[in-house]
Structure formats: C-alpha cells, structure tokens
Design an enzyme around this catalytic site. Structure first.
Site, short mmCIF file in Angstrom:
data_model
loop_
_atom_site.label_atom_id
_atom_site.label_comp_id
_atom_site.label_asym_id
_atom_site.label_seq_id
_atom_site.Cartn_x
_atom_site.Cartn_y
_atom_site.Cartn_z
N GLN A 95 -13.06 0.17 -0.42
CA GLN A 95 -13.44 1.69 -1.18
C GLN A 95 -13.58 1.09 -2.55
OE1 GLN A 95 -10.19 3.42 -0.94
NE2 GLN A 95 -9.53 3.78 0.76
N HIS A 129 -7.09 -2.45 9.14
CA HIS A 129 -6.39 -4.14 8.67
C HIS A 129 -6.48 -4.50 9.72
CE1 HIS A 129 -4.54 -2.64 5.27
NE2 HIS A 129 -4.22 -1.84 5.77
N SER A 173 0.44 -1.04 -0.13
CA SER A 173 -0.23 0.10 0.26
C SER A 173 1.16 0.99 0.14
CB SER A 173 -0.73 0.25 0.92
OG SER A 173 -2.04 -0.52 0.95
N GLY A 212 -5.03 6.71 2.33
CA GLY A 212 -4.84 8.16 1.71
C GLY A 212 -6.73 8.65 1.74
N TYR A 213 -7.06 7.43 1.54
CA TYR A 213 -8.68 7.61 0.86
C TYR A 213 -9.82 7.21 1.71
CZ TYR A 213 -6.23 9.10 -3.78
OH TYR A 213 -5.48 10.08 -3.90
N GLY A 228 -2.88 3.54 -3.40
CA GLY A 228 -3.23 4.47 -4.85
C GLY A 228 -4.88 4.54 -4.57
N GLU A 274 -5.55 -7.81 9.60
CA GLU A 274 -4.69 -8.72 10.29
C GLU A 274 -3.69 -7.97 10.44
OE1 GLU A 274 -2.92 -6.09 6.92
OE2 GLU A 274 -6.07 -6.48 7.79
N GLY A 278 -4.68 -2.23 -1.18
CA GLY A 278 -3.31 -1.92 -1.89
C GLY A 278 -3.65 -0.62 -1.72
N ASN A 338 -3.88 2.35 7.44
CA ASN A 338 -3.01 2.71 6.00
C ASN A 338 -3.77 2.82 5.09
OD1 ASN A 338 -1.14 3.24 4.25
ND2 ASN A 338 -0.07 1.38 4.21
N CYS A 365 -9.73 -2.41 3.87
CA CYS A 365 -8.78 -0.88 2.73
C CYS A 365 -8.79 -0.78 1.14
CB CYS A 365 -7.63 -1.32 2.97
SG CYS A 365 -6.53 0.48 3.29
N LEU A 366 -8.49 -1.17 0.28
CA LEU A 366 -8.81 -0.55 -0.97
C LEU A 366 -10.02 -1.32 -1.27
CD1 LEU A 366 -7.51 0.86 -3.69
CD2 LEU A 366 -6.61 -1.51 -4.12
#
Length: 364
Positions: A258, A339, A45, A298-299, A228, A341, A226, A296, A254-255
């Site tokens: 989203q 997270h 990430s 940023g979005y 970006g 995990e 992940g 972790n 996480c990603l």
C-alpha cells in the site's frame, strides 16, 4: 467473572472474562482462520485492534513459543466463542488463558461470535470495548468508543535499532544476497523466508532514511507488512518514493504494498470489513492461476487510481475483485497485498520469495 463487549452501535454481548480484567477500547475485526491463533495474536498488524476468532474452539493445542511472529502479542483484545481449558499437543508449553493474562490482554469468551461477525460484515468494521464493568447507561462508554482511532501503530511495532540476520552455513549461496528489510511491523517469517533462501537480511526501523538503506548497496529491498491506515505514514511514504527511484529490486507485502502505491501516486481506501484469514483466493492475472492466501488487512489499493505507465494490477481477489498485487512498469518491483510467508495460512504463495531471489540475480 462476567465480561461485556460493547459496540459503537449500542450492541452489547455478555460473556466470561478471559485474560486481563482491564478495560480496552479498540477497533473490532474478525479472522476466519481455523488454526494459528498464536500467530494471529503475535502479528503486529493487529496493533490497535481486538480480534474475533470465527472458529468456535480456540486454544485446544495451547501455546508454543517458537511459533510467535514477534516478541510479544499486539491485539488490544481477544474474542472467542469457547476457550479450551485443557490443551493437548506434544509441543504445548502454556495455555492461551495464561498467555493472555501474562501479556495483559483482555478478552471475552462465551459470546455468539457468528452473530458478532454478521454484524461486522453487514455494518462494517466498528469500534468496541471489552470491559468487566456493567454500565447502566451506555452514553459515556459509547462516546469513548466512537472517539477511538488507530494511530501511531507502525512506529510502535517497528524495531528500534537496525540488526542483521545471517544465513545458516548450510544454506549459503554464492554469492550471498543481501536484503534490506524495512520493518513496518514485520512478522518474523518474512525475514525467516529470506534467510532460509541464503540471504543476509538487515532489518531497519520504519523511520530509517532511504539514503541510509541505499548506501549499504543491498541486492534487494523488502517492505514488510504492518498495522493501521497507510495514509498516516507520510514521512515513510516520502522515503519509499526514494527507494522506488533507485534501481534496486523491491518486493513489498501488505502495508508495504500500500505504501509503495501511495508513494507512486495511487490511492488507497478502507474496506468495509477487511480480509483476515487463511482462506482468501487470489488470481494471478498473468497466468490465470488461483492461489489460496493468508491475509490480514483493512485497506486496499484503488486500481482506478493507477497510472499504467507506473504500475498495473498483477493479482485480484476472487471474492470481491479488490486489488491483491501490482507489477511496476519498467522497474524490478512487485508488491502483493496478501502474505506469501503465511503463518498462519497456506503456503501456496511462497514462490514469490523465489521470484524475488531471481530479481536479485540469485537462484530460485
């Protein structure tokens, strides 16, 4: 060797070069974890970013290769206040400075990371450059710094071919639950957490068609973390929509959280400086219980964009009230921004994997 960190606002920090001496432009982000720097360095990430560690002494227990969260490190740079030169730990196999050099990661030590973090908190995440070159005129490097953007990192960090992880015989359940894990830049401990619960995990590259995944008739589907901007992944979002329309239980982190939101009509936005560390409190809106989580990102998903007939908020960040998880209406789907995990971070939320097992018809 002297090194410099140049931010896009013109701020310059002077310190000592660590790791590779090459010049690197990236997005500058900070992580507040007190331990787990190797897991941070090997978390996909962080692709496209340079990480500032706010804890003042990094590297004191060295490198243990068993703790890596992927086969290689991903950040474009590493920024610390002080780097330990003499690690001490019975598991230590290498020093962090050798690890950075071997993997061609540039870094800088000896700067005021508190002042740097304060700038990023007040002005927001910005781009920067780590360099050993002393520029007399900053106009040219700052133009390059401002032009940088994180692109194509999901495909870069995902596996290239499908592979299968079998549960240990001693952990087998009857029947074994078969999980399809879509690798969007996955940390190893996601698959490990499932294998430890007796699952057979088939890991798929990020561009795998939904039809191929569903044709294998998995008991459940896992969407990984992940790097970006989630909105960049338009083709993956279309395939995740097809997974949503199936009746297969889905758990996303996480990603993946989203992308599932985007696939079902919700929106995401970039946070001012993101959440990165092992001390973020999240509240379960159903029980009212608060968990300390590893994060972790940023979005975030915009809760105002949710259609309650599709999904409703399940978790919220106690600090800034941003969304931390969704429960999908009428579906065996739940997603979290943080997270469970961990690695690094607290293990408070590991029970979410047990919830996923129950959704698939297995024992908790």
């Amino acid at each position: 060797m002297k090194a410099f960190l140049i931010l896009e606002d013109g701020t310059v920090f002077t310190g000592t070069s660590i790791g590779s001496a090459r010049e690197a432009v990236s997005e500058i982000v900070f992580n507040t974890s007190m331990t787990g720097y190797l897991e941070v360095l090997t978390d996909p990430s962080y692709a496209g970013q340079a990480v500032v560690m706010t804890y003042p002494l990094i590297g004191n227990y060295g490198i243990c290769y068993d703790d890596m969260e992927s086969a290689r490190p991903w950040p474009d740079g590493f920024i610390v206040r002080e780097l330990s030169r003499l690690p001490s730990n019975f598991r230590c196999e290498d020093t962090i400075q050798n690890f950075l050099e071997k993997n061609d990661i540039p870094g800088i030590s000896g700067i005021d990371t508190r002042a740097l973090t304060k700038i990023l908190r007040e002005k927001g995440t910005m781009n920067g450059m780590i360099t050993t070159r002393e520029y007399e005129d900053l106009e040219e490097p700052i133009s390059r710094i401002k032009a940088y953007s994180v692109k194509g990192v999901v495909k870069a960090t995902s596996c290239k071919e499908k592979y299968v992880l079998e549960p240990e015989d001693s952990k087998l359940q009857e029947p074994v639950r078969r999980v399809a894990l879509l690798d969007l830049g996955a940390k190893k401990n996601i698959a490990r957490s499932l294998v430890e619960r007796g699952c057979e995990v088939t890991v798929y590259p990020c561009d795998t068609p939904a039809e191929e995944i569903l044709a294998s008739c998995p008991d459940g589907i896992m969407l990984s973390n992940g790097p970006g901007d989630p909105k960049e992944n338009t083709e993956i979002i279309r395939e995740i929509r097809k997974l949503y329309e199936s009746d297969t239980p889905i758990f996303a982190i996480c990603l993946g959280h989203q992308l599932m939101a985007l696939a079902t009509g919700a929106d995401t936005f970039k946070l001012k400086y993101g959440h990165r560390g092992g001390n973020h409190p999240v509240k379960d809106l159903e029980t009212g219980r608060v968990y300390i989580s590893s994060q972790n990102h940023g979005y975030a998903v915009d809760p105002e964009s949710l259609d309650p007939s599709v999904a409703v908020p399940a978790f919220v960040n106690v600090n800034d009230k941003t969304n931390e998880g969704l429960k999908y209406t009428g579906k065996n789907i739940f997603t979290v921004q943080y997270h469970p995990e961990a690695c690094p971070g607290p293990l408070d939320s590991g029970y979410l994997f047990d919830r996923f097992m129950k959704m698939m018809g297995g024992n908790e």
